[in-house]
Write an enzyme that holds these catalytic residues in place. Structure first.
Site, short mmCIF file in Angstrom:
data_model
loop_
_atom_site.label_atom_id
_atom_site.label_comp_id
_atom_site.label_asym_id
_atom_site.label_seq_id
_atom_site.Cartn_x
_atom_site.Cartn_y
_atom_site.Cartn_z
N LYS A 63 0.85 -1.19 0.00
CA LYS A 63 0.00 0.00 0.00
C LYS A 63 0.88 1.24 0.00
O LYS A 63 1.68 1.45 0.90
CB LYS A 63 -0.90 -0.02 1.23
N LYS A 106 -2.20 -1.56 -3.81
CA LYS A 106 -3.10 -0.41 -3.76
C LYS A 106 -2.30 0.88 -3.86
O LYS A 106 -1.29 0.99 -3.17
CB LYS A 106 -3.85 -0.47 -2.43
C1 PBG Z 1 -7.62 3.13 5.62
C2 PBG Z 1 -7.86 3.06 4.18
C3 PBG Z 1 -7.67 4.03 3.18
C4 PBG Z 1 -8.17 3.50 2.00
C5 PBG Z 1 -8.61 2.21 2.28
N1 PBG Z 1 -8.39 1.95 3.63
C6 PBG Z 1 -7.16 5.42 3.27
C7 PBG Z 1 -5.79 5.70 3.65
O1 PBG Z 1 -4.95 4.82 3.82
O2 PBG Z 1 -5.52 6.88 3.83
C8 PBG Z 1 -8.25 4.19 0.67
C9 PBG Z 1 -9.33 3.73 -0.24
C10 PBG Z 1 -9.65 4.63 -1.36
O3 PBG Z 1 -9.02 5.68 -1.59
O4 PBG Z 1 -10.59 4.29 -2.09
N2 PBG Z 1 -6.33 3.21 6.04
#
Ligand code: PBG
Length: 328
Positions: free
Chosen positions: A195, A248
């Site tokens: 991520k 992601k």
């Molecule tokens: C929680 C989380 C996030 C997303 C999914 N789980 C945001 C982040 O990490 O700031 C992003 C999902 C999206 O942008 O559609 N940590």
């Protein structure tokens, strides 16, 4: 002129032939639809930066789940937005927390869906970071037990699978251990393993009210200059017991999806995030691109790169496009 024996166009002549020789096959069974649940009643509120996506209160959730199942999507990823937040995000593991109640309501009303929950602290902490703080940084090891008890509480409330998205080191092992100790050996973990610290999460943070109050997430989410490090993260999580790993965002990270999918022997998911959705919506709204065509092309690219599972806000539309044979 020499005779031309090899003519790639020969395989493009008709739709039947093109479909026969497709290299990328997709199935709507591999789609996961992310949904946002809020406190209150009677709420179905459109998220401004994500037109067509909504905040649902618990009483409005069953109809939305029903609609998702009817559209041919069999799995959902639930995000909770609590009313009360504190320093350590204690509403994340509350028995009567928003996700715990959403699971109860959802599973009762639409039991045929598969329920995955996002496990993270950022929607629950007053400072919006993904864990407990130590000064201005997230304290990795102090956050692990908080994530573990959150995951356990989701499973106890009925989650079929948990998906930690916090990017703390060692959290998959911590979650696997607590689930096993409590007799939930069969519950799989979908790890947001790779991520990146991404500006493409912008609309989500508005939707989830989870933007960090200070600083950013670069001390725990990955630097987007790095691909090899993504393999390290994926392998580590598999070692710790992740049953699926996720990359992601999706579209800007197709190379990473490719490399991870060639390295690990577990299913690889990709999350086409809020910013990807918002960009398509905005351009389509202006009449600058054809929404359906771009959605199909972008989703296919993610599968072509090696993903076997796709999390997307366009899940319902994609299920329809697959049914129609437009892609898949
Ligand atoms: C929680 C989380 C996030 C997303 C999914 N789980 C945001 C982040 O990490 O700031 C992003 C999902 C999206 O942008 O559609 N940590």
């Amino acid at each position: 002129m020499d005779r031309m024996i090899k003519r790639p166009r020969r395989l493009r002549g008709t739709k039947a032939l093109r479909n026969m020789v497709r290299e990328t096959r997709m199935s709507k069974d591999s789609l996961i639809y992310p949904m946002f649940v809020v406190e209150g009643t009677g709420i179905k509120r459109e998220i401004p930066s994500m037109p067509g996506q909504y905040h649902y209160s618990l009483d409005m959730l069953p109809a939305a789940l029903e609609e998702t199942a009817k559209a041919g999507v069999s799995s959902v990823m639930l995000f909770g937005i609590p009313d009360s937040k504190d320093e350590i995000g204690s509403s994340a593991w509350a028995q009567d927390g928003i996700i715990q109640r959403a699971l109860e309501a959802g599973k009762k009303a639409v039991p045929e869906l598969y329920y995955i929950t996002d496990v993270c602290m950022c929607e629950y902490t007053s400072h919006g970071h993904c864990g407990a703080l130590c000064g201005h940084d997230v304290d990795n090891d102090r956050t692990l037990p908080l994530l573990a008890k959150t995951a356990l509480s989701h499973v106890q409330a009925g989650a079929d699978m948990v998906a930690p998205s916090d990017m703390m080191d060692g959290r998959v092992a911590a979650i696997r251990r607590i689930l096993d100790e409590n007799g939930h050996v069969e519950i799989p973990i979908l790890s947001y393993a790779v991520k990146y610290a991404s500006a493409f999460y912008g609309p989500f943070r508005e939707a989830a009210d989870s933007a960090p109050a200070f600083g950013d997430r670069r001390s725990y989410q990955m630097d987007y200059h790095n691909a090899k490090e993504g393999i390290k993260e994926a392998l580590l999580d598999v070692e710790e017991g992740a049953d699926l790993v996720m990359v992601k965002p999706a579209l800007s990270y197709l190379d990473v999806i490719r490399r991870v999918s060639e390295t690990v022997h577990v299913p690889v998911a990709a999350y086409s995030v809020s910013g990807e959705y918002a960009m398509i919506k905005a351009a389509a709204g202006k009449g600058w691109i054809d929404e359906a065509s771009v959605v199909c092309e972008a989703a296919t690219a993610v599968y072509r790169a090696g993903a076997g599972v796709l999390l997307t806000y366009y899940a319902k539309e994609l299920a329809k496009f697959m049914d129609e044979g437009r892609i898949g």
